[in-house]
Design a protein around this motif. Structure first.
Motif, PDB file in Angstrom:
ATOM      1  N   GLN A  28       0.857  -1.049  -0.020  1.00  0.00           N
ATOM      2  CA  GLN A  28      -0.213  -0.039  -0.065  1.00  0.00           C
ATOM      3  C   GLN A  28       0.865   1.196   0.002  1.00  0.00           C
ATOM      4  O   GLN A  28       1.915   1.238   0.687  1.00  0.00           O
ATOM      5  CB  GLN A  28      -1.078  -0.032   1.281  1.00  0.00           C
ATOM      6  CG  GLN A  28      -1.888  -0.958   1.150  1.00  0.00           C
ATOM      7  CD  GLN A  28      -2.895  -1.095   2.281  1.00  0.00           C
ATOM      8  OE1 GLN A  28      -2.432  -0.358   3.327  1.00  0.00           O
ATOM      9  NE2 GLN A  28      -3.905  -1.583   2.245  1.00  0.00           N
ATOM     10  N   ILE A  44       4.204   3.265 -10.212  1.00  0.00           N
ATOM     11  CA  ILE A  44       3.469   1.892 -10.429  1.00  0.00           C
ATOM     12  C   ILE A  44       3.736   1.367 -11.910  1.00  0.00           C
ATOM     13  O   ILE A  44       3.993   0.253 -12.196  1.00  0.00           O
ATOM     14  CB  ILE A  44       2.116   2.182 -10.408  1.00  0.00           C
ATOM     15  CG1 ILE A  44       1.730   2.187  -8.626  1.00  0.00           C
ATOM     16  CG2 ILE A  44       1.151   1.066 -10.765  1.00  0.00           C
ATOM     17  CD1 ILE A  44       0.422   2.768  -8.358  1.00  0.00           C
ATOM     18  N   CYS A  60      -3.905  -2.094  -9.564  1.00  0.00           N
ATOM     19  CA  CYS A  60      -3.706  -1.255  -8.657  1.00  0.00           C
ATOM     20  C   CYS A  60      -5.215  -0.809  -8.140  1.00  0.00           C
ATOM     21  O   CYS A  60      -5.883  -0.467  -9.082  1.00  0.00           O
ATOM     22  CB  CYS A  60      -2.918   0.025  -9.096  1.00  0.00           C
ATOM     23  SG  CYS A  60      -2.985   1.485  -8.203  1.00  0.00           S
ATOM     24  N   PHE A  79      -2.924   3.806  -2.522  1.00  0.00           N
ATOM     25  CA  PHE A  79      -3.155   2.791  -3.744  1.00  0.00           C
ATOM     26  C   PHE A  79      -2.697   1.283  -3.250  1.00  0.00           C
ATOM     27  O   PHE A  79      -1.506   1.357  -2.759  1.00  0.00           O
ATOM     28  CB  PHE A  79      -1.955   3.471  -4.779  1.00  0.00           C
ATOM     29  CG  PHE A  79      -2.149   4.667  -5.383  1.00  0.00           C
ATOM     30  CD1 PHE A  79      -2.886   4.848  -6.609  1.00  0.00           C
ATOM     31  CD2 PHE A  79      -1.677   5.957  -4.657  1.00  0.00           C
ATOM     32  CE1 PHE A  79      -2.884   5.970  -7.292  1.00  0.00           C
ATOM     33  CE2 PHE A  79      -2.121   6.985  -5.403  1.00  0.00           C
ATOM     34  CZ  PHE A  79      -2.572   7.122  -6.641  1.00  0.00           C
ATOM     35  N   THR A  80      -3.589   0.514  -3.402  1.00  0.00           N
ATOM     36  CA  THR A  80      -3.151  -0.892  -3.175  1.00  0.00           C
ATOM     37  C   THR A  80      -2.702  -1.625  -4.177  1.00  0.00           C
ATOM     38  O   THR A  80      -3.584  -1.649  -5.197  1.00  0.00           O
ATOM     39  CB  THR A  80      -4.318  -1.726  -2.561  1.00  0.00           C
ATOM     40  OG1 THR A  80      -4.876  -1.017  -1.286  1.00  0.00           O
ATOM     41  CG2 THR A  80      -4.060  -3.029  -2.067  1.00  0.00           C
ATOM     42  N   VAL A  81      -1.472  -2.023  -4.590  1.00  0.00           N
ATOM     43  CA  VAL A  81      -1.011  -2.645  -5.555  1.00  0.00           C
ATOM     44  C   VAL A  81      -0.562  -4.107  -5.148  1.00  0.00           C
ATOM     45  O   VAL A  81      -0.150  -4.548  -4.122  1.00  0.00           O
ATOM     46  CB  VAL A  81       0.470  -2.153  -5.928  1.00  0.00           C
ATOM     47  CG1 VAL A  81       1.383  -2.729  -7.152  1.00  0.00           C
ATOM     48  CG2 VAL A  81       0.064  -0.561  -6.157  1.00  0.00           C
TER      49      VAL A  81
END
Length: 84
Positions: A28, A44, A60, A79-81
């Motif tokens: 995150q 990203i 993402c 941003f959750t990657v």
């Protein structure tokens, strides 16, 4: 959770993303302000380029969160990657 500022290097953040994905499978990133969001988006994109040759596809999911900075309530973008 990685906290990213507008002064962060997109390449350095991308390396951190790739490292976290390899070890944890997800990461995150929190960004406050347009400059920081810009750095995260670039990072990203770069991280996807790092991971694609080894067969790892990243996705993402952005969201808003409220955080406390120096006693002041601020809205950040999280941003959750993670891997697909």
């Amino acid at each position: 959770i990685l906290k990213v500022s507008a002064k962060s290097s997109p390449n350095a953040v991308a390396g951190a993303i790739a490292g976290c994905i390899r070890s944890e499978g997800a990461v995150q990133l929190d960004a406050v302000g347009a400059g920081a969001v810009n750095v995260v988006v670039k990072a990203i994109i770069i991280a996807r380029g790092f991971m694609e040759p080894v067969g790892v596809e990243l996705v993402c999911v952005p969201s808003f969160i409220d955080i406390n900075i120096d006693g002041e309530e601020r809205t950040a973008v999280r941003f959750t990657v993670q891997t697909k």
